[in-house]
Design a protein around this motif. Structure first.
Motif, PDB file in Angstrom:
ATOM      1  N   ASP A 282      38.039  42.927  45.631  1.00  0.00           N
ATOM      2  CA  ASP A 282      38.082  42.157  44.377  1.00  0.00           C
ATOM      3  C   ASP A 282      36.766  42.196  43.603  1.00  0.00           C
ATOM      4  O   ASP A 282      36.415  41.255  42.887  1.00  0.00           O
ATOM      5  CB  ASP A 282      38.440  40.688  44.668  1.00  0.00           C
ATOM      6  CG  ASP A 282      39.904  40.535  45.039  1.00  0.00           C
ATOM      7  OD1 ASP A 282      40.722  41.350  44.586  1.00  0.00           O
ATOM      8  OD2 ASP A 282      40.220  39.598  45.787  1.00  0.00           O
TER       9      ASP A 282
ATOM     10  N   GLU B  22      43.539  38.205  38.917  1.00  0.00           N
ATOM     11  CA  GLU B  22      42.613  39.333  38.816  1.00  0.00           C
ATOM     12  C   GLU B  22      41.928  39.365  37.437  1.00  0.00           C
ATOM     13  O   GLU B  22      40.849  39.935  37.281  1.00  0.00           O
ATOM     14  CB  GLU B  22      43.363  40.657  39.032  1.00  0.00           C
ATOM     15  CG  GLU B  22      43.954  40.824  40.424  1.00  0.00           C
ATOM     16  CD  GLU B  22      42.904  41.159  41.466  1.00  0.00           C
ATOM     17  OE1 GLU B  22      41.729  41.366  41.086  1.00  0.00           O
ATOM     18  OE2 GLU B  22      43.242  41.203  42.655  1.00  0.00           O
TER      19      GLU B  22
ATOM     20  N   ASN C 279      48.315  44.001  50.138  1.00  0.00           N
ATOM     21  CA  ASN C 279      48.984  42.728  50.403  1.00  0.00           C
ATOM     22  C   ASN C 279      48.967  42.322  51.871  1.00  0.00           C
ATOM     23  O   ASN C 279      49.311  41.194  52.200  1.00  0.00           O
ATOM     24  CB  ASN C 279      50.444  42.795  49.933  1.00  0.00           C
ATOM     25  CG  ASN C 279      50.554  42.986  48.433  1.00  0.00           C
ATOM     26  OD1 ASN C 279      49.995  42.207  47.673  1.00  0.00           O
ATOM     27  ND2 ASN C 279      51.258  44.029  48.000  1.00  0.00           N
TER      28      ASN C 279
ATOM     29  N   GLY D  12      48.543  32.480  39.408  1.00  0.00           N
ATOM     30  CA  GLY D  12      49.147  33.327  40.445  1.00  0.00           C
ATOM     31  C   GLY D  12      49.985  34.454  39.880  1.00  0.00           C
ATOM     32  O   GLY D  12      49.982  35.571  40.400  1.00  0.00           O
TER      33      GLY D  12
ATOM     34  N   GLY E 101      51.916  30.771  39.817  1.00  0.00           N
ATOM     35  CA  GLY E 101      52.430  31.514  40.969  1.00  0.00           C
ATOM     36  C   GLY E 101      53.569  30.793  41.651  1.00  0.00           C
ATOM     37  O   GLY E 101      54.231  31.352  42.522  1.00  0.00           O
TER      38      GLY E 101
ATOM     39  N   LEU F 212      45.755  47.456  45.080  1.00  0.00           N
ATOM     40  CA  LEU F 212      46.191  46.140  45.541  1.00  0.00           C
ATOM     41  C   LEU F 212      46.716  46.252  46.970  1.00  0.00           C
ATOM     42  O   LEU F 212      47.624  47.025  47.258  1.00  0.00           O
ATOM     43  CB  LEU F 212      47.292  45.594  44.627  1.00  0.00           C
ATOM     44  CG  LEU F 212      47.833  44.205  45.012  1.00  0.00           C
ATOM     45  CD1 LEU F 212      46.744  43.144  44.836  1.00  0.00           C
ATOM     46  CD2 LEU F 212      49.066  43.851  44.193  1.00  0.00           C
TER      47      LEU F 212
ATOM     48  N   GLN G 257      52.382  40.204  38.706  1.00  0.00           N
ATOM     49  CA  GLN G 257      51.781  39.573  39.882  1.00  0.00           C
ATOM     50  C   GLN G 257      50.253  39.505  39.765  1.00  0.00           C
ATOM     51  O   GLN G 257      49.625  40.284  39.054  1.00  0.00           O
ATOM     52  CB  GLN G 257      52.153  40.372  41.148  1.00  0.00           C
ATOM     53  CG  GLN G 257      53.633  40.664  41.290  1.00  0.00           C
ATOM     54  CD  GLN G 257      54.448  39.445  41.679  1.00  0.00           C
ATOM     55  OE1 GLN G 257      53.892  38.373  41.924  1.00  0.00           O
ATOM     56  NE2 GLN G 257      55.759  39.589  41.721  1.00  0.00           N
ATOM     57  N   ASN G 258      49.686  38.567  40.541  1.00  0.00           N
ATOM     58  CA  ASN G 258      48.231  38.472  40.741  1.00  0.00           C
ATOM     59  C   ASN G 258      47.436  38.465  39.427  1.00  0.00           C
ATOM     60  O   ASN G 258      46.474  39.215  39.250  1.00  0.00           O
ATOM     61  CB  ASN G 258      47.737  39.624  41.634  1.00  0.00           C
ATOM     62  CG  ASN G 258      48.436  39.635  42.976  1.00  0.00           C
ATOM     63  OD1 ASN G 258      48.585  38.603  43.616  1.00  0.00           O
ATOM     64  ND2 ASN G 258      48.874  40.800  43.406  1.00  0.00           N
TER      65      ASN G 258
ATOM     66  N   SER H 272      46.506  38.649  49.153  1.00  0.00           N
ATOM     67  CA  SER H 272      46.290  40.000  48.649  1.00  0.00           C
ATOM     68  C   SER H 272      44.932  40.108  47.973  1.00  0.00           C
ATOM     69  O   SER H 272      44.339  39.107  47.573  1.00  0.00           O
ATOM     70  CB  SER H 272      47.398  40.393  47.662  1.00  0.00           C
ATOM     71  OG  SER H 272      47.436  39.480  46.583  1.00  0.00           O
TER      72      SER H 272
ATOM     73  N   HIS I  59      42.388  43.323  45.709  1.00  0.00           N
ATOM     74  CA  HIS I  59      42.195  44.696  45.276  1.00  0.00           C
ATOM     75  C   HIS I  59      41.021  45.299  46.046  1.00  0.00           C
ATOM     76  O   HIS I  59      39.959  44.674  46.166  1.00  0.00           O
ATOM     77  CB  HIS I  59      41.918  44.772  43.766  1.00  0.00           C
ATOM     78  CG  HIS I  59      43.173  44.737  42.955  1.00  0.00           C
ATOM     79  ND1 HIS I  59      43.717  43.567  42.477  1.00  0.00           N
ATOM     80  CD2 HIS I  59      44.005  45.734  42.548  1.00  0.00           C
ATOM     81  CE1 HIS I  59      44.820  43.833  41.801  1.00  0.00           C
ATOM     82  NE2 HIS I  59      45.021  45.137  41.819  1.00  0.00           N
TER      83      HIS I  59
END
Length: 809
Positions: free
Chosen positions: A171, A481, A115, A633, A506, A113, A477-478, A102, A104
């Protein structure tokens, strides 16, 4: 003549409205249920068939057995695709796809975001049928930092498909040039990405390593018959290219490797088999199961069979009352062929009416069925192209079968015998009807057993002690970032009221993050003793946040510097290593290359965590090694508050402060767990609904037959009442004829249901045995339903005035 048949049929059906209504209702219910299931099955079987070259496309898989560890991969080595194409002239083309995870994507000031991203070779559009609307498919993915979007994605970011030449920022650290727009990938595909990024943008894709697997690799053969030839050539091919690296790293050739009990093999899976017959590590999306296709196909067949049996029972029962009509017609000169045509016309007319009602009901119920099954089934011109002929065949077939008994049996009697009343009628007079009642209730009881077993197994899965506590765990999540601010975010979240603990990684039991590594028990690096477990990077709060239990030793500690070389293993790993007291024992982790002390990292075991389920309960818990490392993660937060929305607002505020413009995404661990078993849950719900419908249809038939039997024995009942028989005795007498057939159906269905559902349960490593009460409940349910259905008519007949039935005598 045909007009006369139709007019007579209409009058006959109108005269017996009760039987006609029951017949049409039962058959239309059965047909509608069958149609919905057929739509589901056809949808499942249609995956990847939109590709015009589907019959010539195969995926190359890898099977690896190292010591006692056996892993089936859907991915293969980086250089495999290119080498296959150059070595085998009957391979037309090859392509690699790698899930990019994934990222951004910037849209104005917003950051969205995404995926569904993948790296792909330029040959993607030569192998798969992905029609390009704008751009050149031959060069769209040739250059680094180029990307192809689907039509809906282009409209999402630019409100247009004329976007070739424009750029997208991923990103905040990379710009990608849009080189093409393709039509949206059909839902029936084993991969469904919105962004295809050029493979040359991913440096690892140029790797020449043959002892690791990361890429979903497909071959397009010039002729589908070459697949067996290719598969037979793969062992020698693999040995040719991986042999040197195997000797360098493992100090043995392929022959010695296999003699040690291990193996390293390649095989092929046809593209059209991937969705239903593949469940390997590294799949591009969650696949279905051919087992459920078989289950639903069987349910559809059973329901249609019950409905047809019901229809035939009621048709033959009603036709027996028309024996005198047949006799009179024959005396007046009606030919046998005309009598046959009349009865077949009536049954076909009934079937046609039921089919029309079923089709309308199916169209009305399709949206609800889509929501229940998680499908997006639509009825278009292509669907109607096969559906209408199929329905017409059903009309002709069921109509002919249901009308065959009165048509050929009654028309064969001599008129004099019929008019003298020598033709035996009544429920006891038909072994065929008894057989059909037993058949439809056997199927119904089997469906009851199946539904109870499926629901019990689902309940067992949802209530089983998994080795961790999945409730009240919020997953952000994520977190990567946030870059270097991830640790700060964790500490700020832990200070919030209602937060018990938090862990930053993660690698979670409910996530798709998986990683494996090779470990050795000692410095001998003996391949027979190699451990090939899941190797997860966690922090010191992991075990406490997920409320796991230690079987021995201790948890990681941030205050102990030596824990950077410490590991925690699960009970399965300890058992595999044969260590009764594993604490402080060494483990050697391979760093790749030659297997020796210089190319490995020496670790020591500081604890053993109790086994926890991190994959499907269909699988036995395999070895896991936890290492102390920084992984961003996701952030898992154990909460204890009644006001979760307010806590979410606070967490989101902390996120925005550290990463403005980037949306926070979150889920709950128990929901993620349930999603893993959504297919089973849907199966259970659909089985319950259609099993209930099957029982209702069977009861409609039983209700009609009970009414018919009571009507045939009206004079007998009248005489019995005059002679002093009680209402209970008469009702019991009428009910017993049916109940003994249901008891016979129970004797047939229960052993069959127990055997087949036991087979289904064997697919789960953790399962409940079929308890005796499940079979007993199914049997008593069938008897209770039959009693309720038959008793109504029996009591009604027993309460009738005997004068009415004996008036003509």
């Amino acid at each position: 003549m045909i007009r006369n048949y139709l007019k007579t049929a209409y009058r006959s059906l109108s005269k017996n409205r009760g039987f006609t209504t029951l017949n049409i209702l039962g058959l239309s219910l059965g047909l509608a249920s069958c149609l919905l299931i057929i739509f589901y099955v056809v949808d499942e079987l249609s995956y990847d068939r939109y590709n015009t070259k589907a019959g010539r496309i195969y995926r190359v898989n890898e099977d690896l057995k190292l010591g006692e560890n056996n892993v089936l991969y859907s991915v293969a080595m980086p250089p495999l695709a290119k080498t296959l194409k150059s070595d085998f002239p009957y391979i037309e083309n090859t392509v690699r796809i790698k899930n990019a995870g994934s990222a951004h994507v910037k849209k104005g000031t917003a950051s969205i975001l995404e995926n569904r991203m993948a790296f792909a070779d330029p040959s993607l559009f030569d192998v798969f049928t992905l029609p390009m609307i704008t751009g050149d498919p031959k060069s769209a993915l040739a250059e680094p930092n180029s990307v192809v979007l689907t039509e809906s994605t282009a409209k999402k970011y630019f409100n247009s498909i004329s976007v070739v030449g424009k750029t997208l920022a991923f990103d905040n650290n990379g710009f990608f040039k849009i080189t093409g727009v393709i039509k949206d990938i059909p839902q029936q595909s084993h991969f469904n990405f919105d962004f295809f990024i050029s493979m040359s943008s991913f440096p690892d894709s140029k790797s020449n390593e043959w002892l690791r697997s990361d890429y979903n690799t497909y071959v397009l053969l010039k002729d589908a018959t070459d697949s067996k030839k290719l598969e037979a050539s793969l062992p020698a091919f693999l040995n040719k290219y991986s042999g040197d690296q195997m000797k360098s790293q493992l100090h043995m050739d392929m022959g010695a490797f296999e003699k040690s009990g291990s193996f390293f093999r390649l095989n092929l899976t046809p593209l059209t088999d991937i969705h239903l017959k593949s469940n390997r590590s590294g799949e591009l999306s969650a696949n279905g199961s051919v087992q459920y296709v078989y289950i639903f196909s069987a349910i559809a067949l059973f329901i249609l069979l019950i409905a047809c049996v019901n229809f035939m029972n009621l048709s033959t029962a009603r036709s027996a009352n028309r024996a005198r009509e047949v006799g009179v017609r024959k005396v007046l000169g009606s030919a046998k062929i005309h009598l046959i045509a009349q009865f077949l016309t009536e049954s076909t007319l009934l079937t046609f009416a039921a089919t029309v009602i079923a089709f309308v009901a199916t169209m009305a119920l399709l949206p609800a069925f889509n929501q229940l099954s998680g499908k997006q089934i639509t009825v278009d011109a292509h669907t109607l192209g096969w559906l209408i002929p199929a329905l017409l065949l059903i009309v002709m077939f069921v109509g002919a079968i249901a009308g065959s008994y009165p048509a050929f049996y009654l028309s064969a009697f001599q008129p004099i015998d019929v008019l003298k009343g020598k033709l035996a009628t009544g429920f006891k007079g038909s072994g065929l009807r008894s057989f059909l009642v037993v058949l439809q209730f056997s199927i119904s009881i089997f469906l009851i057993v199946s539904t109870i077993v499926i629901y019990n197994q689902l309940h067992f899965i949802q209530s089983k002690n998994l080795g961790y506590n999945r409730s009240q765990v919020l997953i952000v999540q994520n977190v990567f970032e946030l870059n270097k601010q991830a640790g700060v975010f964790k500490q700020e979240v832990k200070k919030l009221p209602g937060v018990v603990d938090a862990t930053l990684t993660g690698f979670l039991p409910t996530s798709n993050w998986k990683s494996t590594a090779i470990y050795f028990k000692d410095a001998s690096f003996d391949q027979k003793k190699a451990l090939f477990p899941q190797s997860w990077e966690v922090d010191e709060n992991y075990i406490s946040t997920l409320e796991m239990k230690m079987a021995a030793g201790r948890n990681f500690s941030a205050d102990m510097l030596t824990d950077s070389s410490g590991v925690i293993i699960n009970e399965a790993a300890a058992k595999f290593l044969g260590l009764k007291d594993p604490i402080n024992k060494p483990l050697y982790k391979s760093n790749g290359g030659e297997q020796n002390v210089a190319n490995s990292k020496q670790l020591h075991i500081i604890g053993v965590v109790k086994d926890f389920n991190f994959s499907s309960l269909r699988d036995v818990v395999s070895p896991v090694v936890l290492t102390l490392a920084h992984n961003t993660g996701a952030l898992s937060i154990r909460v204890r508050t009644a006001n979760i929305p307010a806590l979410l607002v606070q967490i989101n505020a902390g996120w925005k402060e550290l990463s403005p413009g980037v949306q926070m995404n979150y889920s709950f661990m128990d929901q993620d767990f349930d999603a893993s078993y959504r297919a089973e849950q849907r199966t259970g719900t659909i089985s319950l609904i259609f099993s209930s419908l099957a029982i209702i249809i069977a009861c409609l038939g039983l209700f009609g037959l009970a009414a018919y039997a009571a009507e045939q024995r009206a004079k007998e009942i009248g005489i019995r009442k005059i002679l002093g028989a009680r209402i209970t005795a008469i009702a019991s007498m009428l009910s017993f004829d049916f109940i003994k057939l249901v008891l016979l159906a129970i004797l047939i269905a229960l052993p069959t249901g127990w055997y087949l559902m036991n087979k289904w349960l064997q697919g789960f490593a953790y399962r409940q045995d079929i308890k005796w009460w499940v079979l007993a409940l199914a049997g008593f349910t069938a008897i209770f339903i039959a009693l309720i259905t038959v008793s109504f008519q029996s009591i009604k007949a027993a309460l009738s005035n005997p004068v009415e039935s004996l008036r003509s005598e």
